[in-house]
Design a protein around this motif. Structure first.
Motif, PDB file in Angstrom:
ATOM      1  N   ILE A 130      53.225 -54.499-100.320  1.00 14.95           N
ATOM      2  CA  ILE A 130      53.247 -52.840-100.689  1.00 14.95           C
ATOM      3  C   ILE A 130      52.262 -52.218 -99.571  1.00 14.95           C
ATOM      4  N   ASP A 131      51.542 -52.927 -99.002  1.00 17.50           N
ATOM      5  CA  ASP A 131      50.807 -52.368 -98.055  1.00 17.50           C
ATOM      6  C   ASP A 131      51.478 -51.738 -96.649  1.00 17.50           C
ATOM      7  N   LEU A 132      52.589 -52.858 -96.306  1.00 15.26           N
ATOM      8  CA  LEU A 132      53.475 -52.939 -95.306  1.00 15.26           C
ATOM      9  C   LEU A 132      54.368 -51.635 -95.527  1.00 15.26           C
ATOM     10  N   LEU A 167      55.725 -46.206 -94.434  1.00 19.61           N
ATOM     11  CA  LEU A 167      56.098 -44.786 -94.715  1.00 19.61           C
ATOM     12  C   LEU A 167      54.902 -43.760 -94.575  1.00 19.61           C
ATOM     13  N   GLY A 168      53.832 -44.303 -94.541  1.00 20.87           N
ATOM     14  CA  GLY A 168      52.726 -43.175 -94.201  1.00 20.87           C
ATOM     15  C   GLY A 168      52.122 -42.883 -95.657  1.00 20.87           C
ATOM     16  N   ARG A 169      52.359 -43.507 -96.675  1.00 19.53           N
ATOM     17  CA  ARG A 169      51.620 -42.888 -97.973  1.00 19.53           C
ATOM     18  C   ARG A 169      50.532 -43.978 -98.400  1.00 19.53           C
ATOM     19  N   GLU A 170      49.503 -43.273 -98.712  1.00 21.65           N
ATOM     20  CA  GLU A 170      48.223 -43.950 -99.148  1.00 21.65           C
ATOM     21  C   GLU A 170      48.827 -44.154-100.715  1.00 21.65           C
ATOM     22  N   LEU A 171      48.592 -45.734-101.028  1.00 20.52           N
ATOM     23  CA  LEU A 171      48.539 -45.918-102.495  1.00 20.52           C
ATOM     24  C   LEU A 171      47.459 -45.205-103.382  1.00 20.52           C
ATOM     25  N   GLY A 172      47.635 -44.804-104.298  1.00 15.18           N
ATOM     26  CA  GLY A 172      46.423 -44.294-105.075  1.00 15.18           C
ATOM     27  C   GLY A 172      46.052 -42.833-104.663  1.00 15.18           C
ATOM     28  N   GLU A 173      46.647 -42.501-103.470  1.00 16.38           N
ATOM     29  CA  GLU A 173      46.092 -41.054-103.084  1.00 16.38           C
ATOM     30  C   GLU A 173      47.389 -40.007-102.988  1.00 16.38           C
ATOM     31  N   VAL A 174      48.190 -40.593-103.750  1.00 17.50           N
ATOM     32  CA  VAL A 174      49.429 -39.882-103.986  1.00 17.50           C
ATOM     33  C   VAL A 174      49.234 -38.865-104.885  1.00 17.50           C
ATOM     34  N   ARG A 175      49.559 -37.479-104.543  1.00 20.48           N
ATOM     35  CA  ARG A 175      49.088 -36.387-105.342  1.00 20.48           C
ATOM     36  C   ARG A 175      49.893 -36.663-106.467  1.00 20.48           C
ATOM     37  N   ASP A 221      62.580 -39.043 -97.043  1.00 22.38           N
ATOM     38  CA  ASP A 221      61.104 -38.304 -97.485  1.00 22.38           C
ATOM     39  C   ASP A 221      60.804 -38.648 -98.966  1.00 22.38           C
ATOM     40  N   LEU A 222      59.836 -39.275 -99.004  1.00 23.82           N
ATOM     41  CA  LEU A 222      59.359 -39.830-100.685  1.00 23.82           C
ATOM     42  C   LEU A 222      59.371 -38.741-101.421  1.00 23.82           C
ATOM     43  N   GLU A 223      58.398 -37.731-100.763  1.00 23.09           N
ATOM     44  CA  GLU A 223      58.245 -36.459-101.776  1.00 23.09           C
ATOM     45  C   GLU A 223      59.464 -35.616-102.189  1.00 23.09           C
ATOM     46  N   THR A 264      57.597 -41.938-109.437  1.00 24.01           N
ATOM     47  CA  THR A 264      56.260 -41.352-108.719  1.00 24.01           C
ATOM     48  C   THR A 264      56.391 -41.893-107.426  1.00 24.01           C
ATOM     49  N   GLU A 265      55.708 -41.669-106.455  1.00 26.82           N
ATOM     50  CA  GLU A 265      55.713 -42.525-105.067  1.00 26.82           C
ATOM     51  C   GLU A 265      55.261 -43.742-105.146  1.00 26.82           C
ATOM     52  N   ASP A 266      54.283 -43.845-105.967  1.00 25.90           N
ATOM     53  CA  ASP A 266      53.791 -45.114-106.127  1.00 25.90           C
ATOM     54  C   ASP A 266      54.649 -46.222-106.588  1.00 25.90           C
ATOM     55  N   GLN A 267      55.480 -45.791-107.973  1.00 22.48           N
ATOM     56  CA  GLN A 267      56.231 -46.853-108.353  1.00 22.48           C
ATOM     57  C   GLN A 267      57.446 -46.997-107.416  1.00 22.48           C
ATOM     58  N   LEU A 268      57.837 -45.870-106.750  1.00 21.42           N
ATOM     59  CA  LEU A 268      58.982 -46.201-105.764  1.00 21.42           C
ATOM     60  C   LEU A 268      58.471 -47.243-104.741  1.00 21.42           C
ATOM     61  N   MET A 269      57.333 -46.845-104.214  1.00 19.77           N
ATOM     62  CA  MET A 269      57.048 -47.896-103.093  1.00 19.77           C
ATOM     63  C   MET A 269      56.686 -49.237-103.350  1.00 19.77           C
TER      64      MET A 269
END
Lengths: 344, 519
Positions: free
Chosen positions: B234-236, B241-249, B465-467, B494-499
């Motif tokens: 998940i970190d990889l 993708l350049g998205r911080e988990l938990g920091e997703v708006r 583009d995840l967003e 959500t981006e979180d779930q998607l990742m």
């Protein structure tokens, strides 16, 4: 290169030899298709010749055969060079003009002796071949256009030499050059022996030398060949040079045979040569071909021409129709075989 | 054992192409006997880096040291001779030549006469290939071999040229699972022999199976490097993708209007069990009228292939597509277009616009047959359609006669969209509709997609583009290695779930439609 011996396990595929290849059945049909592609023309040649010798008394006579052989020799030499060019995926349209130019140069030079008569056409036609090769390989121009330009240029040069064809240079009787073209050894004309020797050498060069490997590699996949370290440009320059040299030589021998440099020869010869090469099983798209096939292709064209001549009632114009139809059949068959073998 | 030597050291490598900074101050260190994963999404700079290493491109700045010496290769051949070999995604050998000749081209053994020694060549080729698990008649032409075996020949060739570094660019993209295993066995052997392998792939399973180190590139920069074991999946994915988990708006600045009203519950498009060799494994999805279905997944997961399969431009080995209940004859683009499917391809330049033609001509291109009678085109009807769509899509051009090549990327995209909308489609497949266009135009295209869905079109949206994917889609179907691994609906979009789904962790509610099966 070293074969590394490690104790890494033999991997799965090794236990099942057929794994890496396609199913065995398709391998057999692949071999059959390959056989037809390589030797189909020979089979047709044999059949046509047999039928002709049973149908016409005058076909299988010594005279007719030696005549056919001699008159095939010049086209065959041109087709040999063309084979190399086509295997690299190129085309050489200039050979007909170079053939005529070579003949005129040889006849013109014969007054300075046989050496000049042979070296002059080789030098000039070889040089034009080098220029073709440079333009194709270094300037990356399309072979079709480059050699079309050379075809026009060489024909113009030949006409300039002969005052627009008004001057015909003769080759003196009894000279070594005349002997080379007109004489015979062991019952076959000298040009035939020269042709056979050239094809033998051509086969060895193509199959057994690095240059030959590069010819196939360049035609098979130019980008990959470059990445694999094959000298792509040099190979191309060499094949066009070779084609020019052989066209010039064929022209010189033809002039020696006719005892003069005839200016109207060689028109459309490039197309005959291409036809013979393709009939012989060489792929027009490159990467696959055989010099022996081209020889068979030339003979087949000549035999068909001869048979039509034997049928007295048939207008010789039909010879072109038959040759054309035959070529179309061969190309259709080749394409079909090629698709079967997934070459295209 | 002595510590492994640094075989390749890249420092501060930069490369700029007109308008793009493809690589920006990138470092890369590779040691002997190491399998190093090089990963990143499309446009991250992986290919540029590889091309700089192998002499295809010259760097603008930075140094490359190979075996302790600074090098600057002019051609791929030079790099290869020095000891950096590359295995490309597509096998780069000569199919018509025999296996042995391919292996030895350029360094064939010769007899005393200078002629090629075929007996020795075939014998040695056979011996070498056996160590790679390939047992074939080396005299037969290369093209009779399967892709996996061809790949092995390429690999054997690369290593045989005394390679110290072997770069593999997505070597498994066309391999069968068993062939992948064979490849891994060989990679491990190379590693044990002290050869460094740079391994590029988007398949996470493979990376964790063979790689020890990892370098992650994003937008031309190195964003992570270190031991692969220190980074879980998940970190990889989030690093890549350049998205911080938990920091997703929680709520992005939405360009899309959110949920759509789905008028009809009957799917307008229904794809069942789409399979294509090496590319798709039983992908199924439904799109209802007025619905935007997102297609998520990493590069190479089969997103574009799915769109192409639906639109008939990818040959299927099995599977079926129905449009509004009517089955579609497979493998035919014209049939798909007639049925009402329009595909906006990923690569605008090569698969879409005709830059030399005018806006008007580009828009009318596909619809022309419908506007003509007895082969003659009704000019006034063309003008009508062109006018309508230029207004509706707000295409900014000096006139309908301006060449499309002169327009901005966003307007080119709109012209393409207009071309397909003029066909009155039922389903619109959008493959990366906003890639390479500026922010303003991006928002406009996104708004358009929204309006089109509101008008009752079924839309399939593919985006890296995840967003964009999250905010633009009502549902997101997630692909991995050519199969559906999950579907996000409702609050799960959500981006979180998607990742998490992409990384293969914590599958979302419900079971995935298709389990990932490999062999």
């Amino acid at each position: 290169m070293s074969v590394t011996k490690t104790d890494a396990p033999m991997v799965t595929a090794s236990n099942e030899p057929t794994d890496a290849t396609e199913p065995a059945g398709s391998a057999r049909s692949e071999r059959l298709s390959a056989l037809v592609q390589q030797h189909g023309a020979l089979a047709v040649l044999v059949i046509v010749s047999l039928v002709a010798s049973f149908s016409f008394d005058s076909f299988a006579t010594g005279d007719n055969i030696t005549n056919m052989a001699t008159s095939s020799a010049f086209l065959a030499i041109v087709a040999l060079g063309m084979t190399f060019v086509i295997i690299t995926g190129g085309i050489d349209l200039s050979v007909g003009s170079l053939f005529a130019l070579g003949g005129v140069l040889a006849a013109w030079g014969s007054r300075h002796g046989t050496l000049v008569a042979l070296l002059l056409p080789l030098a000039v036609c070889g040089l034009i071949g080098v220029v073709n090769g440079l333009l194709v390989a270094r300037s990356r121009l399309a072979p079709f256009i480059v050699t079309l330009a050379a075809m026009l240029g060489a024909r113009g040069l030949m006409l300039a030499l002969t005052d627009e064809g008004a001057n015909t240079y003769l080759i003196a009787k009894g000279s070594f050059l005349a002997e080379l073209g007109q004489g015979s050894t062991l019952g076959l004309g000298n040009p035939v022996w020269i042709t056979l020797a050239l094809f033998g050498a051509g086969a060895v060069v193509l199959r057994r030398t690095r240059f030959g490997q590069h010819v196939y590699a360049v035609g098979g996949n130019e980008d990959a060949a470059a990445l694999m370290g094959a000298p792509v440009a040099r190979t191309k320059i060499l094949v066009y040079t070779l084609s020019g040299l052989l066209a010039g030589l064929a022209g010189a021998l033809n002039a020696a045979w006719l005892a003069s440099g005839v200016t109207i020869l060689g028109n459309g010869m490039e197309l005959d040569a291409i036809s013979a090469v393709v009939i012989g099983g060489t792929l027009l798209t490159g990467g696959l071909g055989y010099v022996s096939g081209s020889l068979v292709g030339v003979l087949l064209l000549k035999v068909i021409q001869n048979v039509i001549n034997q049928i007295g009632s048939l207008d010789s114009s039909y010879q072109l129709v038959v040759s054309g139809a035959f070529l179309a059949l061969v190309v259709i068959a080749q394409t079909w075989l090629g698709r079967r073998r997934r070459l295209m | 054992m002595a510590p492994p030597a640094e075989v390749l050291a890249v420092r501060g490598l930069s490369k700029t192409f007109p308008g793009v900074r493809a690589l920006d101050d990138v470092d890369l260190t590779v040691h002997a006997g190491e399998v190093h994963a090089l990963i990143g999404e499309n446009g991250a700079g992986k290919s540029t880096l590889i091309k700089l290493l192998t002499g295809v491109y010259r760097p603008d700045a930075g140094r490359i040291s190979f075996q302790g010496r600074e090098v600057s290769f002019e051609t791929p051949l030079e790099a290869q001779k020095a000891g950096i070999s590359t295995i490309y995604q597509e096998v780069n050998l000569i199919p018509l030549l025999s296996v042995a000749r391919n292996l030895f081209l350029g360094r064939e053994p010769r007899t005393r006469l200078g002629l090629l020694d075929f007996a020795r060549m075939n014998r040695e080729a056979d011996e070498i290939l056996r160590t790679y698990g390939v047992r074939v008649d080396v005299r037969q032409s290369l093209r009779t071999l399967g892709v996996g075996a061809q790949q092995m020949v390429a690999l054997a060739r690369a290593v045989a040229t005394e390679a110290r570094v072997v770069i593999m660019d997505e070597p498994t993209s066309s391999l069968e699972p068993r062939e992948v295993e064979t490849l891994f066995t060989v990679i491990r052997r190379l590693r044990d022999e002290g050869i460094a392998v740079i391994y590029v792939s988007h398949r996470l399973d493979e990376l964790y199976a063979v790689c020890s180190k990892v370098t992650v590139l994003r937008d031309g920069r190195r964003v992570h490097h270190g031991d692969l074991a220190d980074l879980d999946r998940i970190d990889l994915v989030s690093t890549m993708l350049g998205r911080e988990l938990g920091e997703v708006r929680a709520e992005g600045q939405t360009k899309f209007s959110g949920e759509h009203l789905i008028a009809d519950d009957q799917p307008v498009l229904s794809a069942r069990e789409l399979s294509a060799r090496h590319k798709l494994h039983g992908v199924s999805l439904d799109i209802r009228p007025g619905e935007v279905v997102g297609l998520g997944g990493l590069l190479g997961s089969g997103r574009t292939e799915t769109a192409k399969a639906i639109s008939g431009s990818l040959a299927l080995s099995s599977g079926a597509v129905t449009v509004a209940g009517v089955p579609l004859r497979g493998g035919s683009t014209p049939a798909a277009i007639r049925a009402g499917i329009s595909l906006l391809p990923e690569d605008r330049k090569s698969e879409g616009i005709v830059p030399g033609l005018s806006v008007r001509e580009n828009i009318a291109l596909a619809v022309l047959p419908r506007l003509s009678r007895f082969g003659l085109v009704s000019e006034s009807r063309v003008d009508g359609i062109v006018d309508t769509f230029m207004k509706r899509l707000r295409i900014k051009a000096s006139s309908p006669h301006q060449k499309v090549g002169e327009l901005s990327g966003g307007n080119q995209q709109k012209v393409l969209l207009a071309r397909w909308l003029a066909m009155n489609p039922k389903v619109l497949l959008l493959d990366e509709p906003t890639r390479g266009i500026d922010v303003g135009a991006k928002a406009e295209v996104q708004k358009l997609v929204d309006e089109l869905a509101a008008d009752g079109l079924g839309v399939l949206l593919i985006s890296s583009d995840l967003e964009e994917l999250i905010e633009g889609s009502d549902r997101v179907v997630v692909l991995k290695d050519g199969a559906v691994v999950g579907e996000l609906t409702g609050d799960d979009v959500t981006e979180d779930q998607l990742m998490r789904t992409i990384a293969g962790e914590a599958p979302p509610r419900g079971t995935p439609e298709e389990a990932v099966t490999h062999g």
